[in-house]
Motif scaffolding. Structure first.
Motif, PDB file in Angstrom:
ATOM      1  N   GLN A 385       0.335  -6.861 -43.818  1.00 26.22           N
ATOM      2  CA  GLN A 385      -0.149  -5.726 -44.600  1.00 26.22           C
ATOM      3  C   GLN A 385       0.723  -4.494 -44.363  1.00 26.22           C
ATOM      4  O   GLN A 385       1.024  -3.734 -45.293  1.00 26.22           O
ATOM      5  CB  GLN A 385      -1.594  -5.431 -44.235  1.00 26.22           C
ATOM      6  CG  GLN A 385      -2.583  -6.489 -44.706  1.00 26.22           C
ATOM      7  CD  GLN A 385      -4.006  -6.166 -44.274  1.00 26.22           C
ATOM      8  OE1 GLN A 385      -4.460  -5.035 -44.382  1.00 26.22           O
ATOM      9  NE2 GLN A 385      -4.719  -7.172 -43.788  1.00 26.22           N
ATOM     10  N   ALA A 386       1.138  -4.306 -43.122  1.00 31.82           N
ATOM     11  CA  ALA A 386       1.989  -3.162 -42.798  1.00 31.82           C
ATOM     12  C   ALA A 386       3.337  -3.274 -43.495  1.00 31.82           C
ATOM     13  O   ALA A 386       3.862  -2.282 -44.032  1.00 31.82           O
ATOM     14  CB  ALA A 386       2.178  -3.071 -41.286  1.00 31.82           C
ATOM     15  N   ALA A 387       3.929  -4.468 -43.489  1.00 28.24           N
ATOM     16  CA  ALA A 387       5.230  -4.660 -44.136  1.00 28.24           C
ATOM     17  C   ALA A 387       5.136  -4.393 -45.639  1.00 28.24           C
ATOM     18  O   ALA A 387       6.033  -3.782 -46.234  1.00 28.24           O
ATOM     19  CB  ALA A 387       5.738  -6.073 -43.882  1.00 28.24           C
ATOM     20  N   ALA A 388       4.043  -4.840 -46.250  1.00 28.63           N
ATOM     21  CA  ALA A 388       3.864  -4.595 -47.680  1.00 28.63           C
ATOM     22  C   ALA A 388       3.689  -3.105 -47.957  1.00 28.63           C
ATOM     23  O   ALA A 388       4.216  -2.578 -48.944  1.00 28.63           O
ATOM     24  CB  ALA A 388       2.654  -5.380 -48.181  1.00 28.63           C
ATOM     25  N   LYS A 389       2.974  -2.430 -47.070  1.00 36.19           N
ATOM     26  CA  LYS A 389       2.727  -1.002 -47.262  1.00 36.19           C
ATOM     27  C   LYS A 389       3.998  -0.179 -47.061  1.00 36.19           C
ATOM     28  O   LYS A 389       4.254   0.789 -47.786  1.00 36.19           O
ATOM     29  CB  LYS A 389       1.640  -0.545 -46.286  1.00 36.19           C
ATOM     30  CG  LYS A 389       1.131   0.863 -46.519  1.00 36.19           C
ATOM     31  CD  LYS A 389      -0.101   1.132 -45.677  1.00 36.19           C
ATOM     32  CE  LYS A 389      -0.711   2.484 -46.012  1.00 36.19           C
ATOM     33  NZ  LYS A 389      -1.968   2.724 -45.255  1.00 36.19           N
ATOM     34  N   GLY A 398       4.795  -7.151 -28.419  1.00 34.19           N
ATOM     35  CA  GLY A 398       3.770  -7.618 -27.497  1.00 34.19           C
ATOM     36  C   GLY A 398       4.145  -8.977 -26.965  1.00 34.19           C
ATOM     37  O   GLY A 398       5.229  -9.501 -27.261  1.00 34.19           O
ATOM     38  N   PRO A 399       3.279  -9.590 -26.160  1.00 37.04           N
ATOM     39  CA  PRO A 399       3.576 -10.932 -25.648  1.00 37.04           C
ATOM     40  C   PRO A 399       3.684 -11.955 -26.770  1.00 37.04           C
ATOM     41  O   PRO A 399       4.299 -13.002 -26.611  1.00 37.04           O
ATOM     42  CB  PRO A 399       2.391 -11.233 -24.730  1.00 37.04           C
ATOM     43  CG  PRO A 399       1.289 -10.327 -25.201  1.00 37.04           C
ATOM     44  CD  PRO A 399       1.974  -9.094 -25.695  1.00 37.04           C
ATOM     45  N   ASP A 400       3.071 -11.646 -27.918  1.00 36.29           N
ATOM     46  CA  ASP A 400       3.160 -12.491 -29.104  1.00 36.29           C
ATOM     47  C   ASP A 400       3.691 -11.637 -30.255  1.00 36.29           C
ATOM     48  O   ASP A 400       3.020 -11.449 -31.268  1.00 36.29           O
ATOM     49  CB  ASP A 400       1.798 -13.089 -29.455  1.00 36.29           C
ATOM     50  CG  ASP A 400       0.691 -12.029 -29.519  1.00 36.29           C
ATOM     51  OD1 ASP A 400       0.960 -10.863 -29.172  1.00 36.29           O
ATOM     52  OD2 ASP A 400      -0.439 -12.360 -29.901  1.00 36.29           O
ATOM     53  N   THR A 401       4.892 -11.114 -30.086  1.00 36.31           N
ATOM     54  CA  THR A 401       5.490 -10.248 -31.102  1.00 36.31           C
ATOM     55  C   THR A 401       5.429 -10.925 -32.470  1.00 36.31           C
ATOM     56  O   THR A 401       5.791 -12.088 -32.619  1.00 36.31           O
ATOM     57  CB  THR A 401       6.944  -9.931 -30.732  1.00 36.31           C
ATOM     58  OG1 THR A 401       6.952  -9.102 -29.565  1.00 36.31           O
ATOM     59  CG2 THR A 401       7.650  -9.189 -31.856  1.00 36.31           C
ATOM     60  N   VAL A 402       4.963 -10.170 -33.466  1.00 39.41           N
ATOM     61  CA  VAL A 402       4.856 -10.674 -34.832  1.00 39.41           C
ATOM     62  C   VAL A 402       5.844  -9.907 -35.706  1.00 39.41           C
ATOM     63  O   VAL A 402       5.920  -8.676 -35.646  1.00 39.41           O
ATOM     64  CB  VAL A 402       3.427 -10.501 -35.382  1.00 39.41           C
ATOM     65  CG1 VAL A 402       3.340 -11.033 -36.816  1.00 39.41           C
ATOM     66  CG2 VAL A 402       2.415 -11.219 -34.496  1.00 39.41           C
ATOM     67  N   ILE A 403       6.625 -10.636 -36.498  1.00 40.58           N
ATOM     68  CA  ILE A 403       7.616 -10.042 -37.389  1.00 40.58           C
ATOM     69  C   ILE A 403       7.230 -10.394 -38.822  1.00 40.58           C
ATOM     70  O   ILE A 403       7.042 -11.579 -39.139  1.00 40.58           O
ATOM     71  CB  ILE A 403       9.027 -10.577 -37.094  1.00 40.58           C
ATOM     72  CG1 ILE A 403       9.383 -10.410 -35.605  1.00 40.58           C
ATOM     73  CG2 ILE A 403      10.058  -9.878 -37.969  1.00 40.58           C
ATOM     74  CD1 ILE A 403       9.523 -11.705 -34.854  1.00 40.58           C
ATOM     75  N   ALA A 404       7.098  -9.387 -39.681  1.00 39.49           N
ATOM     76  CA  ALA A 404       6.707  -9.634 -41.070  1.00 39.49           C
ATOM     77  C   ALA A 404       7.653  -8.917 -42.013  1.00 39.49           C
ATOM     78  O   ALA A 404       8.116  -7.807 -41.734  1.00 39.49           O
ATOM     79  CB  ALA A 404       5.278  -9.169 -41.320  1.00 39.49           C
ATOM     80  N   ALA A 405       7.932  -9.555 -43.137  1.00 38.38           N
ATOM     81  CA  ALA A 405       8.750  -8.959 -44.194  1.00 38.38           C
ATOM     82  C   ALA A 405       7.862  -8.574 -45.363  1.00 38.38           C
ATOM     83  O   ALA A 405       6.772  -9.123 -45.538  1.00 38.38           O
ATOM     84  CB  ALA A 405       9.831  -9.941 -44.646  1.00 38.38           C
ATOM     85  N   ALA A 406       8.340  -7.663 -46.180  1.00 39.25           N
ATOM     86  CA  ALA A 406       7.552  -7.202 -47.322  1.00 39.25           C
ATOM     87  C   ALA A 406       7.288  -8.312 -48.328  1.00 39.25           C
ATOM     88  O   ALA A 406       6.318  -8.243 -49.088  1.00 39.25           O
ATOM     89  CB  ALA A 406       8.266  -6.037 -47.999  1.00 39.25           C
ATOM     90  N   ASP A 407       8.134  -9.355 -48.327  1.00 42.30           N
ATOM     91  CA  ASP A 407       7.946 -10.453 -49.279  1.00 42.30           C
ATOM     92  C   ASP A 407       6.970 -11.515 -48.781  1.00 42.30           C
ATOM     93  O   ASP A 407       6.786 -12.547 -49.429  1.00 42.30           O
ATOM     94  CB  ASP A 407       9.290 -11.099 -49.628  1.00 42.30           C
ATOM     95  CG  ASP A 407       9.998 -11.700 -48.409  1.00 42.30           C
ATOM     96  OD1 ASP A 407       9.382 -11.806 -47.325  1.00 42.30           O
ATOM     97  OD2 ASP A 407      11.199 -12.041 -48.528  1.00 42.30           O
TER      98      ASP A 407
END
Length: 486
Positions: A385-389, A398-407
């Motif tokens: 949601q952050a990437a889209a915004k 974090g210990p479970d780093t999450v990477i997101a793209a706008a697509d």
């Protein structure tokens, strides 16, 4: 690659259904699942008193298969069932019929003196809290000193949300099937699963945009130089320095960008910080700027720019970011450059595009995406949601780093290292990201690669790691990656 795909509970259910509709009986899939669990257990432990706790559904059916196979291998096995054996249906009933031993009621005393407990009560599709008898039994198993092996997931853990619905036991080993689910890779579920083994039960791949971050996904895209390469062709990275008393973070990022392969790295420095930066810089170039307009001119030929490490939470940082945005360079926005927009995040988002990367830790994420972590079901949804915004790549550290793209592409990193909990490690990560983007790597893939390399470098060093060590460890990781299969 498909082996690193992460499936939601619904996607996994669809994969099961497709296999059955294509002609593989559900009982065969259950037999394969039980075989995968039994094999994983026997590969790790010798025969010992074992109790298999079975639920009333297919997870319990898997448990009956495991009990039968371990008993056939000479293990002393008991089965405890939640509910009435006569009420079992479908494939679970068929599996239970092949168990010729006694079946006792699932209650806390079922644990007895067992040295290994198989949790086959509920799987990933559970949508409510465990009842008190099941929770008490599993809690006793967890605290008894016995080895706990979970089938699919520890009971009580939501497959999609990644956290317990109330209570869920901590397993030593979790054996799941076909692909991991979100709960296997995001905390706190990841910590409750222990070692995770994925058993192949013969299902076809399912299209998904969520993956576990792994070199198989991006190693072939790494920007290696060739015989014709020169420093300008290998990418031009700039890093914005803070004021005289806050220069170290930017130098860490600059050095990391250089070590990860950027051909030309320049530290753009306020005039009062030139002397400090010059005294500590060698291969990293140094250039002064006094105003945002001077910065725009100085950064005009950059391929990527890093702003934020100790930059200062002030209007100058805001103006400098806007100046960099006007150059067309891909931006890596970190630390102070994020917090500087806490009063008006939309102002930041208005100048970003798909090539830019935001690198917040949880606190910084809350400042620019207020309330999103609390309202989203889990970190994966929050990052997406952050990437889209923001119209950019967003990672949540974090210990479970999450990477997101706008697509919609998203990756969860699982090789994180506790040794990265040291000042300045995030500045190095920003440098790794910026250095790879400067060399022409896609911003999402560059961020995934940088996060993995960063954690791998920390793992190689181990105890005593400080952030200054990380850039120097990058070459060893790069040597591993240049020879990566495929």
């Amino acid at each position: 690659m498909a082996d690193h795909d992460i499936l939601t509970v619904a996607e996994m259910t669809a994969a099961d259904r497709a296999a059955i509709e294509a002609g593989t009986p559900g009982a065969v899939l259950m037999a394969r699942a039980g075989q995968a669990v039994a094999a994983a257990i026997q590969a790790r432990w010798t025969a010992r008193d074992t109790v298999v706790l079975c639920g009333p559904g297919n997870n319990g059916g898997d448990g009956f298969v495991v009990a039968r196979l371990l008993a056939a291998a000479g293990w002393p096995v008991r089965v405890a069932l939640l509910g009435d054996r006569g009420q079992l249906k479908g494939d679970a009933a068929l599996a239970a019929a092949e168990w010729d031993g006694p079946v006792e009621a699932l209650v806390p005393r079922s644990i007895g003196d067992a040295k290994l407990v198989v949790d086959a009560v509920f799987g990933a599709g559970l949508s409510k809290r465990l009842d008190s008898i099941v929770a008490e039994t599993l809690r006793l198993a967890e605290t008894s000193g016995a080895v706990v092996v979970a089938i699919d997931l520890p009971s009580g853990l939501s497959g999609d949300l990644g956290g317990p619905l109330g209570y869920a036991p901590k397993a030593d080993l979790t054996v799941t099937f076909h692909r991991k689910k979100p709960a296997h890779v995001i905390e706190p579920g990841r910590g409750l699963c222990g070692e995770v083994v994925v058993g192949d039960i013969g299902l076809a791949p399912v299209p998904t945009s969520l993956v576990e971050n792994h070199p198989d996904n991006w190693a072939a895209k790494m920007p290696w130089p060739d015989a014709a390469s020169h420093k300008h062709a290998r990418g031009r990275l700039i890093v914005i320095s803070g004021e005289m008393w806050s220069t170290g973070a930017a130098r860490l990022a600059a050095r990391a960008g250089l070590r990860i392969g950027a051909g030309l790295v320049t530290l753009l420095s306020p005039p009062d910080a030139l002397g400090v930066n010059a005294a500590h810089s060698e291969a990293v170039m140094l250039r002064p700027f006094d105003t945002d307009l001077e910065l725009e001119t100085a950064a005009g030929h950059a391929d990527a720019a890093i702003i934020g490490p100790a930059a200062g939470v002030n209007e100058a940082t805001v103006a400098n970011l806007f100046a960099l945005a006007r150059t067309g360079a891909a931006l890596v926005v970190d630390a102070d450059a994020l917090t500087a927009f806490r009063d008006d995040p939309a102002e930041l988002f208005s100048v970003l595009d798909r090539d830019d990367v935001l690198t917040p830790h949880v606190g910084e994420f809350e400042r620019i995406f207020p309330g999103l972590l609390k309202s989203a079901p889990e970190r994966i949804s929050a990052a997406r949601q952050a990437a889209a915004k923001a119209h950019a790549v967003v990672l949540i550290k974090g210990p479970d780093t999450v990477i997101a793209a706008a697509d919609g592409r998203c990756a969860v990193n699982t090789n994180g290292s506790a040794w990265l909990a040291t000042a300045g490690s995030g500045d190095v990560l920003a440098g790794f990201i910026g250095g790879l983007i400067a060399q022409g790597m896609d911003s999402f893939e560059a961020t995934c690669a940088a996060v993995w390399i960063h954690a791998r470098a920390a793992e190689l060093h181990g105890p005593g790691l400080i952030s200054e060590d990380l850039p120097g460890l990058a070459p060893q990781v790069l040597r591993e990656l240049i020879a990566w299969p495929g």
